[in-house]
Design an enzyme around this catalytic site. Structure first.
Site, PDB file in Angstrom:
ATOM      1  N   ASP A 113       0.828  -1.190   0.000  1.00 37.01           N
ATOM      2  CA  ASP A 113       0.000   0.000   0.000  1.00 37.01           C
ATOM      3  C   ASP A 113       0.873   1.254   0.000  1.00 37.01           C
ATOM      4  OD1 ASP A 113      -2.742   1.123   0.308  1.00 37.01           O
ATOM      5  OD2 ASP A 113      -1.939   1.883   2.199  1.00 37.01           O
ATOM      6  N   GLU A 129      16.090 -14.009  -0.804  1.00 36.89           N
ATOM      7  CA  GLU A 129      16.616 -14.976   0.161  1.00 36.89           C
ATOM      8  C   GLU A 129      15.701 -16.197   0.237  1.00 36.89           C
ATOM      9  OE1 GLU A 129      16.568 -15.198   4.984  1.00 36.89           O
ATOM     10  OE2 GLU A 129      17.256 -13.307   4.091  1.00 36.89           O
TER      11      GLU A 129
END
Length: 585
Positions: free
Chosen positions: A249, A299
């Site tokens: 957002d 990752e």
């Protein structure tokens, strides 16, 4: 029918309570090896994601409010439609001043929507169906009920909790004026004064705090490293529960000009209901946050080869500015709002599509097309209001044509719930039921969003149209109009000419035809009011933006058309796809 590849695992760890320093999320499983980047599944590059506004999707317990269990019951419907995943609107604990975009706890589920156990079941069910799950994360601001902000109100000026937000002394005699002249997007000043809070001696310290939306949504201070560190824990908490990514957002927010100076146009955000103030949005420092978040997602990808997606709500002036957010080490994608805001006009459509493909695709990302969301007037109603439009015929026809156009474009697409039913805007809600803070702060119905958030109609001929489990138990949180009887899901599924079947057939072809999805397009010469392009080896899409029929750009019967499309003709406000097979002679 395309089925997305099965997902990663999703442990169900218990949620810690929020604290000033941030909770320690569940520890990720140790990696037993890494997966090369070339083998990572780039599912997001041409995915079609369905936006679920949880509050209005489906209610499982009869309280008139949609919930996570209701979303679970609707997953087979979405699988049948043919989307690749779901984006869930915020369901975190919240006082609901802005229906979840005022988050009080980023590590939990508001009881009105369920609990973490129900969330884990939803993720597991979605993954079994081959559907990805994206969460809505709100990093620009939190709730005034968040423990950080409540602590800040109890502290004296300069305390560590206040440094997590934008507290400042006022101007003028006694600091009675706000620190600057900024206005909030949802109306009124962007500053509120601290009064009557805190222990004795601090009850009237007189400082002000910044909120670019409402006073119940204080903006976080991303120049404080504690904020960034806590949000890393938030991301890991949900990634460790198996989510496939995040919709971010206000992704062009977070940082403000460090000196918080006056704006030359302080009312721009309030006037447009958009992030226009150049001192409050699109600051250069925000790009490092997205690099850090991208590295965190990489990752996880390195462990199992499954990309975790970051898609940003990036409201900026030009496609070239948006492109800066989707560079290879930042967000994977950002919503391309220029198509959503384009009027029903061939030249505008051609321009925004061309600019997107030039600027966005040049970064190595793919364009993320969108025609509607929970903040915008429904597509059917919006297009009906354009020149030459009317709600009875041209609005739905234009919306159907635009949908087919969007699904033919290279890149990804997002579909807001109810668009597949052809739902119109509910623009006649009584003032007494309106919940949008824009209305309550301004007294104006302009730009209010309740009309596109009315609960979905699933079945039957009268409210609540199958939305709630117990029709007699409670009213829906926003009333459904009688005209929704013409748009129920069960009716759409049995009507082969419905919006739903258009979307389903378009999604099926998009996944089975190699010409569609990711790739490029080439514009074709066509009639003056026809926008036409070819995808790959001969897939032609054409849209007639006019009202009169014209000769079709390709002979033969179309593969799919948004309306009645006789052979050799493309009627007005209609889109169609053809396979243009070269003559072997």
């Amino acid at each position: 029918m395309f089925i997305a590849t099965a997902d990663n695992g999703y442990p169900a760890d218990s949620a810690p309570s929020p604290s000033l320093s941030g909770p320690a999320g569940p520890a990720p499983a140790p990696a037993t090896g890494t997966v090369s980047r070339s083998s990572a599944q780039r599912w997001w590059r041409d995915a079609v994601i369905y936006q679920v506004y949880v509050r209005s999707f489906r209610d499982s317990n009869g309280d008139g409010i949609g919930d996570l269990a209701g979303v679970r019951t609707g997953l087979p419907y979405l699988k049948k439609l043919g989307v690749d995943g779901v984006w869930l609107s915020p369901f975190y604990p919240s006082p609901q001043h802005d229906h979840g975009y005022d988050v009080a706890d980023y590590y939990g589920v508001d009881p009105v929507y369920g609990d973490l156990a129900e969330f884990d079941l939803l993720v597991a069910d979605a993954h079994r169906l081959g559907l990805k799950v994206l969460l809505d994360i709100v990093p620009n601001h939190c709730s005034s009920e968040h423990p950080w902000f409540r602590t800040a109100l109890e502290e004296a000026p300069g305390g560590p909790a206040r440094e997590l937000f934008h507290f400042a002394d006022g101007r003028g005699p006694g600091g009675a004026l706000p620190p600057n002249n900024w206005r909030a997007m949802f109306g009124g000043p962007a500053w509120s004064r601290v009064e009557g809070a805190g222990p004795a001696g601090n009850a009237a310290d007189g400082q002000w705090y910044l909120h670019m939306f409402t006073p119940e949504q204080p903006d976080l201070n991303w120049r404080n490293p504690v904020v960034a560190a806590d949000f890393e824990k938030v991301l890991r908490f949900w990634l460790d529960r198996g989510v496939d990514g995040f919709r971010i957002d206000v992704a062009a927010g977070l940082f403000k000009h460090p000196e918080l100076p006056d704006s030359p146009d302080p009312s721009a955000d309030e006037r447009t209901r958009d992030s226009v103030n150049p001192l409050a949005w699109n600051q250069p420092e925000v790009h490092q946050i997205w690099r850090d978040w991208r590295a965190l997602c990489e990752e996880y990808t390195a462990r199992d080869g499954h990309d975790r997606l970051l898609v940003g709500e990036v409201s900026v002036r030009t496609p070239s500015e948006q492109a800066a957010y989707v560079r290879p080490d930042e967000l994977h994608q950002a919503f391309f709002f220029h198509l959503l805001t384009a009027p029903w006009d061939i030249d505008t459509f051609r321009t925004v599509i061309s600019e997107a493909l030039t600027d966005i695709a040049a970064t190595g990302s793919t364009v993320t097309w969108v025609l509607n969301n929970h903040d915008q007037v429904r597509t059917v109603t919006r297009y009906a209001a354009e020149p030459g439009g009317d709600a009875g015929a041209s609005g739905p026809a234009r919306a159907r044509a635009a949908a087919l156009l969007m699904l033919a474009l290279p890149g990804a697409a997002y579909v807001y719930q109810g668009e597949e039913l052809g739902l119109p805007e509910v623009d006649d809600l009584p003032d007494g039921v309106l919940t949008d803070p824009i209305f309550h702060r301004t007294g104006s119905r302009q730009h209010i969003r309740d009309g596109c958030r009315v609960p979905l109609p699933w079945s039957g001929r009268s409210a609540p149209f199958g939305f709630t489990a117990d029709a007699a138990a409670a009213r829906t949180w926003l009333p459904q109009p009688e005209r929704f009887a013409e748009h129920t899901a069960d009716r759409a599924l049995t009507d082969t000419d419905s919006f739903w079947h258009l979307y389903r057939e378009g999604l099926h072809l998009r996944r089975t035809l190699p010409q569609l999805g990711e790739g490029t397009l080439r514009w074709l010469e066509s009639e003056p009011q026809v926008l036409a392009f070819v995808r790959g080896d001969g897939l032609v899409c054409a849209v007639n933006f006019g009202t009169d029929p014209v000769p079709a750009p390709v002979s033969g019967v179309p593969l799919l058309a948004s309306g009645d499309c006789p052979t050799g003709t493309l009627p007005g406000s209609t889109a169609a796809w053809w396979m243009d097979t070269p003559d072997p002679r």
